[in-house]
Design a protein around this motif. Sequence first.
Motif, PDB file in Angstrom:
ATOM      1  N   MET A 183       5.790   5.745  -5.630  1.00 23.12           N
ATOM      2  CA  MET A 183       5.379   4.436  -6.094  1.00 23.12           C
ATOM      3  C   MET A 183       4.299   3.895  -5.160  1.00 23.12           C
ATOM      4  N   ILE A 184       3.226   3.420  -5.735  1.00 26.90           N
ATOM      5  CA  ILE A 184       2.101   2.866  -4.992  1.00 26.90           C
ATOM      6  C   ILE A 184       2.064   1.359  -5.220  1.00 26.90           C
ATOM      7  N   ARG A 185       1.829   0.622  -4.136  1.00 27.94           N
ATOM      8  CA  ARG A 185       1.656  -0.829  -4.280  1.00 27.94           C
ATOM      9  C   ARG A 185       0.317  -1.219  -3.694  1.00 27.94           C
ATOM     10  N   LEU A 186      -0.251  -2.298  -4.224  1.00 28.26           N
ATOM     11  CA  LEU A 186      -1.508  -2.820  -3.718  1.00 28.26           C
ATOM     12  C   LEU A 186      -1.248  -3.987  -2.787  1.00 28.26           C
ATOM     13  N   ALA A 187      -2.076  -4.102  -1.759  1.00 30.48           N
ATOM     14  CA  ALA A 187      -1.983  -5.228  -0.823  1.00 30.48           C
ATOM     15  C   ALA A 187      -3.398  -5.578  -0.373  1.00 30.48           C
ATOM     16  N   ARG A 188      -3.619  -6.869  -0.189  1.00 26.25           N
ATOM     17  CA  ARG A 188      -4.908  -7.335   0.340  1.00 26.25           C
ATOM     18  C   ARG A 188      -4.918  -7.179   1.858  1.00 26.25           C
ATOM     19  N   LEU A 189      -6.094  -6.952   2.386  1.00 27.08           N
ATOM     20  CA  LEU A 189      -6.221  -6.890   3.841  1.00 27.08           C
ATOM     21  C   LEU A 189      -5.662  -8.157   4.468  1.00 27.08           C
ATOM     22  N   THR A 190      -5.950  -9.300   3.867  1.00 25.72           N
ATOM     23  CA  THR A 190      -5.526 -10.582   4.434  1.00 25.72           C
ATOM     24  C   THR A 190      -4.016 -10.783   4.398  1.00 25.72           C
ATOM     25  N   ASP A 191      -3.301  -9.963   3.628  1.00 32.32           N
ATOM     26  CA  ASP A 191      -1.848 -10.085   3.546  1.00 32.32           C
ATOM     27  C   ASP A 191      -1.109  -9.065   4.413  1.00 32.32           C
ATOM     28  N   LEU A 192      -1.841  -8.161   5.032  1.00 35.48           N
ATOM     29  CA  LEU A 192      -1.191  -7.120   5.827  1.00 35.48           C
ATOM     30  C   LEU A 192      -0.930  -7.606   7.246  1.00 35.48           C
ATOM     31  N   PRO A 193       0.236  -7.304   7.796  1.00 34.51           N
ATOM     32  CA  PRO A 193       0.554  -7.769   9.143  1.00 34.51           C
ATOM     33  C   PRO A 193      -0.261  -7.074  10.239  1.00 34.51           C
ATOM     34  N   ASP A 194      -0.666  -5.830  10.007  1.00 35.71           N
ATOM     35  CA  ASP A 194      -1.431  -5.091  11.014  1.00 35.71           C
ATOM     36  C   ASP A 194      -2.800  -4.739  10.443  1.00 35.71           C
ATOM     37  N   ARG A 195      -3.700  -5.711  10.508  1.00 32.89           N
ATOM     38  CA  ARG A 195      -5.046  -5.512   9.956  1.00 32.89           C
ATOM     39  C   ARG A 195      -5.802  -4.411  10.684  1.00 32.89           C
ATOM     40  N   ALA A 196      -5.610  -4.308  11.984  1.00 33.88           N
ATOM     41  CA  ALA A 196      -6.316  -3.277  12.753  1.00 33.88           C
ATOM     42  C   ALA A 196      -5.937  -1.883  12.262  1.00 33.88           C
ATOM     43  N   ALA A 197      -4.670  -1.663  11.990  1.00 34.27           N
ATOM     44  CA  ALA A 197      -4.219  -0.360  11.487  1.00 34.27           C
ATOM     45  C   ALA A 197      -4.769  -0.098  10.089  1.00 34.27           C
ATOM     46  N   ALA A 198      -4.811  -1.123   9.263  1.00 34.54           N
ATOM     47  CA  ALA A 198      -5.355  -0.972   7.911  1.00 34.54           C
ATOM     48  C   ALA A 198      -6.841  -0.624   7.970  1.00 34.54           C
TER      49      ALA A 198
END
Length: 174
Positions: free
Chosen positions: A1-16
């Motif tokens: 299962m794949i989910r979409l997430a915005r960069l602004t909603d991710l807790p670890d932006r650096a890792a993203a």
Amino acid sequence: MIRLARLTDLPDRAAALAALEEIFFLSTTRTDFASAGDRAAFLRTWTGWYTQEAPQDILFALAEDGVVVGYLTGCRDSAGAAELARTIPKYEVFADLFAAYPAHFHVNVRPGWRDRGIGRLLVDGFADDCRAAGIPGVHLVTAVFARNVEFYRRAGFTDAHQRGPLLFLGRRLC
């Protein structure tokens, strides 16, 4: 299962963003760089504006274990993004079509995860966001003979304009 997430909603932006960089270089046809600085400049050309000016329009496809398997960098107002015209080669070749198709994007999926509908999920997610914002159309520019042309046609990008080796593909949203 794949989910979409915005960069602004991710807790670890650096890792993203590190995953974005990795996928970018796994996907680009350019592989030789004179230096690490040249490589970094190439990445900035194609992703820098998006990460700085439109992080809310960067979508990530995440596998169940949280691994980033794809991303989309988007811009909702191509005509209003003057810095992109100065940064991305040939950005303004299709500027006369921006009124009908104001938004654009770049999408990449990690090798090994391609052909599973992830690119389409990202494209449709961005298109849905644009439609909800009242944006009449979205576009992309690719090479005339690129292997991704058929993918985009299947995804509803049916308005095509060729100028030299470049192909503009537009999808109406409203």
